[in-house]
Write an enzyme that holds these catalytic residues in place. Structure first.
Site, mmCIF file in Angstrom:
data_model
loop_
_atom_site.group_PDB
_atom_site.id
_atom_site.type_symbol
_atom_site.label_atom_id
_atom_site.label_comp_id
_atom_site.label_asym_id
_atom_site.label_seq_id
_atom_site.Cartn_x
_atom_site.Cartn_y
_atom_site.Cartn_z
ATOM 1 N N HIS A 1 5.577 -2.666 0.655
ATOM 2 C CA HIS A 1 5.398 -4.115 0.578
ATOM 3 C C HIS A 1 6.616 -4.895 1.048
ATOM 4 C CE1 HIS A 1 3.692 -7.820 -0.927
ATOM 5 N NE2 HIS A 1 4.713 -8.028 -1.741
ATOM 6 N N GLY B 1 8.456 -16.465 11.360
ATOM 7 C CA GLY B 1 7.976 -16.501 9.984
ATOM 8 C C GLY B 1 8.753 -17.558 9.209
ATOM 9 N N GLU C 1 4.404 -14.046 -12.916
ATOM 10 C CA GLU C 1 4.245 -12.739 -12.269
ATOM 11 C C GLU C 1 5.160 -11.720 -12.933
ATOM 12 O OE1 GLU C 1 2.868 -13.327 -7.763
ATOM 13 O OE2 GLU C 1 4.892 -14.019 -8.092
ATOM 14 N N HIS D 1 4.212 -2.496 -3.644
ATOM 15 C CA HIS D 1 3.433 -3.379 -4.515
ATOM 16 C C HIS D 1 2.423 -2.504 -5.238
ATOM 17 C CE1 HIS D 1 1.124 -6.668 -6.090
ATOM 18 N NE2 HIS D 1 2.006 -7.525 -5.596
ATOM 19 N N ARG E 1 7.927 -4.455 -10.719
ATOM 20 C CA ARG E 1 7.037 -3.777 -9.769
ATOM 21 C C ARG E 1 7.302 -2.286 -9.624
ATOM 22 N NH1 ARG E 1 6.433 -8.202 -4.972
ATOM 23 N NH2 ARG E 1 5.064 -9.504 -6.214
ATOM 24 N N SER F 1 3.138 -12.506 10.985
ATOM 25 C CA SER F 1 4.189 -12.596 9.958
ATOM 26 C C SER F 1 3.684 -12.216 8.574
ATOM 27 C CB SER F 1 4.745 -14.029 9.909
ATOM 28 O OG SER F 1 3.816 -14.892 9.307
ATOM 29 N N ALA G 1 1.620 -14.331 2.293
ATOM 30 C CA ALA G 1 2.136 -14.445 0.918
ATOM 31 C C ALA G 1 1.112 -15.134 0.021
ATOM 32 C CB ALA G 1 3.454 -15.196 0.907
ATOM 33 N N GLN G 2 0.909 -14.573 -1.143
ATOM 34 C CA GLN G 2 -0.139 -15.071 -2.036
ATOM 35 C C GLN G 2 0.435 -15.795 -3.240
ATOM 36 O OE1 GLN G 2 -2.759 -11.872 -3.189
ATOM 37 N NE2 GLN G 2 -3.543 -11.568 -1.120
ATOM 38 N N GLY G 3 1.208 -15.038 -4.053
ATOM 39 C CA GLY G 3 1.597 -15.520 -5.382
ATOM 40 C C GLY G 3 2.332 -16.829 -5.358
ATOM 41 N N ARG H 1 13.056 -6.079 -5.867
ATOM 42 C CA ARG H 1 12.953 -7.550 -5.800
ATOM 43 C C ARG H 1 12.066 -8.086 -6.925
ATOM 44 N NH1 ARG H 1 8.939 -11.134 -2.946
ATOM 45 N NH2 ARG H 1 7.810 -9.204 -2.637
ATOM 46 N N SER I 1 11.215 -13.735 -2.605
ATOM 47 C CA SER I 1 11.452 -13.531 -1.178
ATOM 48 C C SER I 1 11.236 -14.816 -0.383
ATOM 49 C CB SER I 1 10.530 -12.440 -0.659
ATOM 50 O OG SER I 1 10.627 -12.394 0.732
HETATM 51 C C1 LIG Z 1 0.637 -9.540 1.534
HETATM 52 C C2 LIG Z 1 1.981 -10.084 1.157
HETATM 53 C C3 LIG Z 1 2.105 -10.986 0.111
HETATM 54 C C4 LIG Z 1 3.348 -11.502 -0.234
HETATM 55 N N1 LIG Z 1 3.434 -12.423 -1.241
HETATM 56 C C5 LIG Z 1 4.653 -12.977 -1.517
HETATM 57 C C6 LIG Z 1 4.757 -14.023 -2.478
HETATM 58 O O1 LIG Z 1 3.779 -14.489 -3.041
HETATM 59 N N2 LIG Z 1 6.011 -14.520 -2.740
HETATM 60 C C7 LIG Z 1 7.140 -14.050 -2.124
HETATM 61 O O2 LIG Z 1 8.227 -14.535 -2.406
HETATM 62 N N3 LIG Z 1 7.040 -13.075 -1.193
HETATM 63 C C8 LIG Z 1 5.838 -12.539 -0.870
HETATM 64 N N4 LIG Z 1 5.758 -11.561 0.077
HETATM 65 C C9 LIG Z 1 6.970 -11.207 0.823
HETATM 66 C C10 LIG Z 1 7.257 -12.320 1.820
HETATM 67 O O3 LIG Z 1 6.056 -12.828 2.322
HETATM 68 C C11 LIG Z 1 8.111 -11.835 2.972
HETATM 69 O O4 LIG Z 1 9.205 -11.092 2.525
HETATM 70 C C12 LIG Z 1 8.635 -13.019 3.767
HETATM 71 O O5 LIG Z 1 7.573 -13.864 4.122
HETATM 72 C C13 LIG Z 1 9.359 -12.534 5.010
HETATM 73 O O6 LIG Z 1 9.589 -13.638 5.843
HETATM 74 P P1 LIG Z 1 10.399 -13.427 7.189
HETATM 75 O O7 LIG Z 1 10.431 -14.747 7.857
HETATM 76 O O8 LIG Z 1 11.656 -12.722 6.919
HETATM 77 O O9 LIG Z 1 9.499 -12.417 8.037
HETATM 78 P P2 LIG Z 1 7.979 -12.593 8.551
HETATM 79 O O10 LIG Z 1 7.287 -13.698 7.865
HETATM 80 O O11 LIG Z 1 7.368 -11.259 8.455
HETATM 81 O O12 LIG Z 1 8.180 -13.020 10.056
HETATM 82 C C14 LIG Z 1 8.740 -12.146 11.007
HETATM 83 C C15 LIG Z 1 8.300 -12.624 12.393
HETATM 84 O O13 LIG Z 1 9.071 -11.944 13.377
HETATM 85 C C16 LIG Z 1 8.252 -11.617 14.478
HETATM 86 N N5 LIG Z 1 8.878 -10.479 15.163
HETATM 87 C C17 LIG Z 1 9.123 -9.250 14.650
HETATM 88 N N6 LIG Z 1 9.755 -8.488 15.564
HETATM 89 C C18 LIG Z 1 9.905 -9.257 16.666
HETATM 90 C C19 LIG Z 1 10.500 -9.018 17.948
HETATM 91 N N7 LIG Z 1 11.072 -7.839 18.261
HETATM 92 N N8 LIG Z 1 10.469 -10.014 18.869
HETATM 93 C C20 LIG Z 1 9.899 -11.221 18.563
HETATM 94 N N9 LIG Z 1 9.336 -11.492 17.361
HETATM 95 C C21 LIG Z 1 9.345 -10.520 16.420
HETATM 96 C C22 LIG Z 1 6.892 -11.285 13.841
HETATM 97 O O14 LIG Z 1 5.834 -11.430 14.776
HETATM 98 C C23 LIG Z 1 6.830 -12.297 12.702
HETATM 99 O O15 LIG Z 1 6.174 -13.484 13.088
HETATM 100 C C24 LIG Z 1 4.508 -11.055 0.450
HETATM 101 C C25 LIG Z 1 4.399 -10.140 1.486
HETATM 102 C C26 LIG Z 1 3.151 -9.664 1.853
HETATM 103 C C27 LIG Z 1 3.058 -8.679 2.990
#
Ligand SMILES: Cc1cc2nc3c(=O)[nH]c(=O)nc-3n(C[C@H](O)[C@H](O)[C@H](O)COP(=O)(O)OP(=O)(O)OC[C@H]3O[C@@H](n4cnc5c(N)ncnc54)[C@H](O)[C@@H]3O)c2cc1C
Length: 479
Positions: free
Chosen positions: A331, A13, A112, A228, A274, A40, A45-47, A366, A371
């Site tokens: 969320h 991600g 937001e 959320h 939120r 991921s 992520a939208q906003g 948050r 994020s």
């Molecule tokens: C619908 C939605 C809208 C959002 N909108 C916003 C926004 O507008 N602005 C904002 O700041 N935040 C937003 N957030 C929050 C934000 O998107 C997330 O907190 C952030 O993207 C997390 O990123 P990350 O890289 O930590 O995890 P992720 O992007 O979730 O990536 C984690 C990755 O790890 C992989 N993984 C997990 N476990 C394993 C494993 N055991 N072995 C191998 N791979 C694994 C998964 O497949 C995934 O690809 C939103 C969240 C959601 C759900």
């Protein structure tokens, strides 16, 4: 890819990609269970991403809003550091090829909940995460030092002499592989998939927390789960998000009788933090539900909110013509694996970044769009630190495999999700938490993580931010 022992990043991600890109002078192995970032939260992520870039705005104001949303529990020094880096983060993303939306040639800034200013940079209208992830994936593909392997799920950490010495990965056909390294980064995302209603991908069930628990790394503040307020109320399971930016653009929350839902609840009304809005809507769930009225936003839906529009239409709803039903949904996890300001855990060789990590910047709640910001800033900082560190060969000695536990299967998974939703939602009672903790017992990964969260919720009797205890007589469950 031959050569030196790689830094192993688990999770592709936003946090994992940023870490890998900054670390890339070194050899990096980027593992993900799901191809092309499809698993991921980052892609959803939208906003957008928060940064004080508008006229009259400042890092100090951004920090004030972050600390206020965090209900006094965020770490002020870490917050100041994060928001001061926000304008840099946006410009770094632009340099990586991210085409943020513009108005009259300038970055378009949305607003937001919890923000006192327009400071949300977005892309593709409400498709910010997908646009950013695609651009960074292109950059990673061009880096010869980054090897990306997809379809591999990490289910155990290898320890030797008190240090992390590698990971065990499982392929879809059940084959297992041990990968040795002296530096592992967990970037596995959040826990929203543990709840009956959530906005996260279904697989987001705290895999990184289960790995850290098994290896004895320290977890922090597990009780702070953000709900959320406005997922589209179209049943249970993974629900489409209705971005808060719609309320920033003038949409209004209403109760079942059409009255403004947030009137008199908080000075910022529909744009209250939120946790405040989620609790209000959780209560309204018991009184006929809540609705988001965006009918006054007559035009520009296709450009500004194409993701929400498509999700509504897929469920036979027209948000331009009538209010749409909304519900709180799990969320974001403010909590996670405790890390220092550079992403290191207390277990030598283990690092964590993004939603799975707890840096202390979110406190009890948050602030919207902080994020993605944290993923970029902390991922970059961790990647640079690892790139500059001495080579990290796996330590010698007797190995110990620390297994996260098998993933829980249906129907037990559905029962766990329902239990957490009822007991550990936006409003909690000690009695319901105790019942859930008694009921949820097992050695699988999901139950271990849920049990750790419930223990933290039971141990903390002080309501703050997203951890809110209601009086026992108010604790009837929503239908
Ligand atoms: C619908 C939605 C809208 C959002 N909108 C916003 C926004 O507008 N602005 C904002 O700041 N935040 C937003 N957030 C929050 C934000 O998107 C997330 O907190 C952030 O993207 C997390 O990123 P990350 O890289 O930590 O995890 P992720 O992007 O979730 O990536 C984690 C990755 O790890 C992989 N993984 C997990 N476990 C394993 C494993 N055991 N072995 C191998 N791979 C694994 C998964 O497949 C995934 O690809 C939103 C969240 C959601 C759900």
């Amino acid at each position: 890819m031959a050569g030196a022992v790689p830094v192993v990043v688990v999770g592709g991600g936003l946090a994992g990609l940023c870490t890998a890109l900054a670390c890339a002078p070194r050899r990096v192995l980027l593992l993900d269970a799901v191809p092309r970032g499809a698993g991921s939260a980052s892609r959803l992520a939208q906003g957008g991403i928060a940064a004080a870039l508008g006229p009259g705005d400042s890092a100090q104001a951004h920090a004030r809003d972050t600390l206020a949303a965090g209900a006094g529990l965020a770490d002020p020094a870490r917050v100041r550091q994060l928001v001061a880096s926000a304008p840099w983060a946006v410009h770094w993303l632009i340099a990586q090829g991210v085409a943020f939306d513009r108005e009259h040639g300038r970055l378009a800034l949305g607003r937001e909940g919890g923000h006192g200013a327009h400071r949300i940079v977005h892309a593709g209208g409400d498709a910010t995460g997908a646009v950013i992830l695609d651009a960074l994936a292109r950059q990673a593909a061009m880096q010869q030092r980054i090897e990306r392997r997809e379809g591999l799920r990490v289910d155990a950490l290898l320890l030797r002499a008190g240090r992390v010495a590698g990971v065990r990965a499982v392929a879809p056909d059940g084959g297992v592989e041990l990968i040795e390294t002296g530096a592992v980064v967990l970037a596995t995302g959040g826990i929203g998939g543990l709840y009956a209603r959530g906005t996260n991908p279904a697989g987001h069930r705290g895999a990184g927390l289960a790995l850290a628990l098994a290896a004895g790394a320290r977890l922090r503040d597990l009780e702070y789960v953000q709900f959320h307020p406005t997922a589209l109320a179209v049943g249970a399971g993974r629900l489409p998000l209705v971005t808060e930016a719609l309320r920033g653009a003038g949409a209004v929350l209403r109760d079942a009788r059409g009255r403004p839902a947030m009137a008199g609840v908080h000075p910022r009304g529909d744009l209250a933090p939120r946790d405040v809005v989620a609790r209000r809507l959780w209560r309204l769930d018991r009184e006929g539900g809540a609705f988001l009225d965006a009918t006054a936003l007559a035009s520009g839906w296709e450009q500004a909110f194409p993701t929400v529009l498509a999700a509504c239409r897929a469920h036979g709803l027209d948000p331009c013509a009538a209010p749409v039903p909304v519900t709180p949904a799990a969320h974001f996890h403010m909590s996670g694996i405790e890390v220092d300001a550079f992403g290191a855990t207390r277990l030598p060789g283990l690092h964590a970044v993004g939603e799975v990590a707890c840096t202390g910047v979110h406190g009890a709640n948050r602030l919207a769009s902080n994020s993605l910001l944290e993923c970029v800033v902390m991922g970059h900082r961790l990647g640079l630190t690892l790139a500059q560190a001495c080579p990290m060969p796996p330590p010698a000695g007797v190995s110990r495999l620390c297994e996260a536990g098998a993933p829980l299967q249906e129907p037990a998974l559905a029962r766990l999700r329902a239990r957490l939703w009822q007991a550990a939602g936006p409003l909690r009672s000690p009695a319901a938490l105790a019942r859930a903790a008694d009921e949820l017992q097992g050695a699988d990964a999901d139950t271990r993580v849920a049990a750790a969260m419930l223990a933290a919720m039971r141990a903390n009797r002080r309501s703050a931010g997203a951890h809110w205890l209601e009086r026992e007589d108010e604790a009837a469950l929503p239908a």
